[in-house]
Design a protein around this motif. Structure first.
Motif, mmCIF file in Angstrom:
data_model
loop_
_atom_site.group_PDB
_atom_site.id
_atom_site.type_symbol
_atom_site.label_atom_id
_atom_site.label_comp_id
_atom_site.label_asym_id
_atom_site.label_seq_id
_atom_site.Cartn_x
_atom_site.Cartn_y
_atom_site.Cartn_z
ATOM 1 N N ARG A 146 24.845 -61.960 10.710
ATOM 2 C CA ARG A 146 26.216 -61.945 11.114
ATOM 3 C C ARG A 146 26.826 -61.031 12.039
ATOM 4 N NH1 ARG A 146 26.014 -63.914 5.940
ATOM 5 N NH2 ARG A 146 26.983 -65.849 5.525
ATOM 6 N N GLN A 147 26.038 -59.837 11.842
ATOM 7 C CA GLN A 147 26.146 -58.688 12.776
ATOM 8 C C GLN A 147 24.634 -58.487 13.626
ATOM 9 O OE1 GLN A 147 27.175 -55.185 10.582
ATOM 10 N NE2 GLN A 147 29.056 -55.933 10.012
ATOM 11 N N PRO A 148 24.575 -59.424 14.467
ATOM 12 C CA PRO A 148 23.247 -59.500 15.179
ATOM 13 C C PRO A 148 22.437 -58.234 15.480
ATOM 14 C CG PRO A 148 24.694 -60.838 16.383
ATOM 15 C CD PRO A 148 25.626 -59.862 15.262
ATOM 16 N N ALA A 149 23.087 -56.984 15.693
ATOM 17 C CA ALA A 149 22.153 -55.883 15.860
ATOM 18 C C ALA A 149 21.829 -55.001 14.551
ATOM 19 C CB ALA A 149 22.920 -54.847 16.876
ATOM 20 N N ALA A 150 22.311 -55.606 13.709
ATOM 21 C CA ALA A 150 21.968 -55.201 12.147
ATOM 22 C C ALA A 150 20.537 -55.142 11.767
ATOM 23 C CB ALA A 150 22.942 -55.572 11.168
ATOM 24 N N VAL A 151 19.979 -56.427 12.005
ATOM 25 C CA VAL A 151 18.504 -56.586 11.953
ATOM 26 C C VAL A 151 17.586 -55.595 12.373
ATOM 27 C CG1 VAL A 151 17.905 -58.053 13.836
ATOM 28 C CG2 VAL A 151 16.670 -58.449 11.531
ATOM 29 N N TYR A 152 17.847 -54.881 13.519
ATOM 30 C CA TYR A 152 16.960 -53.903 14.226
ATOM 31 C C TYR A 152 17.237 -52.436 13.540
ATOM 32 C CZ TYR A 152 16.644 -57.749 17.528
ATOM 33 O OH TYR A 152 16.298 -58.893 18.155
ATOM 34 N N GLN A 153 18.026 -52.520 12.858
ATOM 35 C CA GLN A 153 18.527 -51.215 11.802
ATOM 36 C C GLN A 153 17.639 -50.949 10.550
ATOM 37 O OE1 GLN A 153 22.811 -50.699 12.047
ATOM 38 N NE2 GLN A 153 22.762 -50.444 14.200
ATOM 39 N N ARG A 154 17.339 -52.249 10.117
ATOM 40 C CA ARG A 154 16.664 -52.575 8.950
ATOM 41 C C ARG A 154 15.383 -51.546 8.646
ATOM 42 N NH1 ARG A 154 18.857 -53.274 4.740
ATOM 43 N NH2 ARG A 154 16.798 -53.804 3.997
ATOM 44 N N PRO A 155 15.177 -50.753 7.713
ATOM 45 C CA PRO A 155 13.989 -49.678 7.846
ATOM 46 C C PRO A 155 12.665 -50.678 7.928
ATOM 47 C CG PRO A 155 15.650 -49.208 5.876
ATOM 48 C CD PRO A 155 16.093 -50.418 6.513
ATOM 49 N N GLU A 156 12.678 -51.793 7.235
ATOM 50 C CA GLU A 156 11.205 -52.539 7.307
ATOM 51 C C GLU A 156 11.031 -52.886 8.756
ATOM 52 O OE1 GLU A 156 14.131 -53.234 5.471
ATOM 53 O OE2 GLU A 156 13.605 -53.295 3.385
ATOM 54 N N VAL A 157 12.167 -53.493 9.350
ATOM 55 C CA VAL A 157 11.831 -54.050 10.661
ATOM 56 C C VAL A 157 11.541 -52.977 11.647
ATOM 57 C CG1 VAL A 157 13.095 -55.412 12.524
ATOM 58 C CG2 VAL A 157 13.293 -56.159 10.023
ATOM 59 N N ARG A 158 12.530 -51.839 11.644
ATOM 60 C CA ARG A 158 12.435 -50.682 12.490
ATOM 61 C C ARG A 158 10.903 -50.022 12.390
ATOM 62 N NH1 ARG A 158 14.857 -50.764 16.138
ATOM 63 N NH2 ARG A 158 13.050 -50.367 17.021
ATOM 64 N N ALA A 159 10.270 -49.996 11.191
ATOM 65 C CA ALA A 159 9.089 -49.425 11.090
ATOM 66 C C ALA A 159 8.059 -50.286 11.714
ATOM 67 C CB ALA A 159 8.700 -49.262 9.621
ATOM 68 N N LEU A 160 8.251 -51.480 11.825
ATOM 69 C CA LEU A 160 6.999 -52.508 12.405
ATOM 70 C C LEU A 160 7.307 -52.381 13.608
ATOM 71 C CD1 LEU A 160 7.314 -55.496 9.889
ATOM 72 C CD2 LEU A 160 5.413 -53.770 10.176
ATOM 73 N N LEU A 161 8.674 -52.370 14.216
ATOM 74 C CA LEU A 161 8.748 -52.294 15.775
ATOM 75 C C LEU A 161 8.455 -51.080 16.373
ATOM 76 C CD1 LEU A 161 12.391 -53.988 15.879
ATOM 77 C CD2 LEU A 161 9.981 -54.689 16.645
ATOM 78 N N ASP A 162 8.589 -49.879 15.566
ATOM 79 C CA ASP A 162 8.344 -48.330 16.158
ATOM 80 C C ASP A 162 6.850 -48.161 15.817
ATOM 81 O OD1 ASP A 162 10.755 -48.031 16.958
ATOM 82 O OD2 ASP A 162 11.400 -47.180 15.128
#
Length: 161
Positions: free
Chosen positions: A82-98
């Motif tokens: 619903r807030q499209p950018a929020a997924v990129y702030q999820r700790p689980e997602v952020r850790a994998l991307l970074d």
């Protein structure tokens, strides 16, 4: 399956606002758990092309309830777009991307029909084996569910066998 996921990622990935990496979140829905596990293992063994990171999550009704509940909680938060950018702030997602240098990241959930019941998810794309029209509609309803993004290329792949 791998080729379909890569093509759908190519056509529907978004850009992570922090790293500039291309990211997509997809669903692979299969009718039976045993072949689903076989496909997940095969995808893991095949890996991804150079420059691509494949993140796999298997989700089915045979998990013990406490484990299934934990997986559902994670997926319910990641697939809330619903807030499209929020997924990129999820700790689980952020850790994998970074934590991985690849420019393309595919997050793929391999799921049994349990993903069609009571899940308010919004995936970028989906792949499904042939099934009932009701089941196809249920899965299609979990693609671009929360966002009104213009879709130029197909975002649902239905195999012929």
């Amino acid at each position: 399956m791998r080729a379909a996921c890569l093509q759908l990622h190519h056509d529907h990935a978004e850009t992570d606002p922090v790293t500039g990496k291309r990211v997509s979140f997809g669903l692979v829905r299969m009718a039976n758990v045993d072949p689903l596990i076989d496909v997940a293992q095969a995808l893991y063994r095949l890996g991804a092309p150079e420059g691509v990171r494949l993140h796999l999550c298997v989700y089915h009704a045979r998990f013990p309830l406490v484990q299934r509940s934990a997986i559902e909680h994670l997926l319910d938060t990641v697939f809330n777009r619903r807030q499209p950018a929020a997924v990129y702030q999820r700790p689980e997602v952020r850790a994998l991307l970074d934590g991985h240098a690849e420019a393309d990241h595919l997050f793929v959930v391999l799921a049994s029909p349990v993903c069609e019941v009571g899940r308010d998810w919004d995936a970028d794309w989906a792949v499904v084996e042939p099934s009932s029209m009701r089941s196809l509609i249920q899965l299609a309803g979990r693609v671009q569910r929360h966002r009104a993004t213009l879709c130029i290329r197909p975002n649902l792949c239905v195999f012929d066998t």
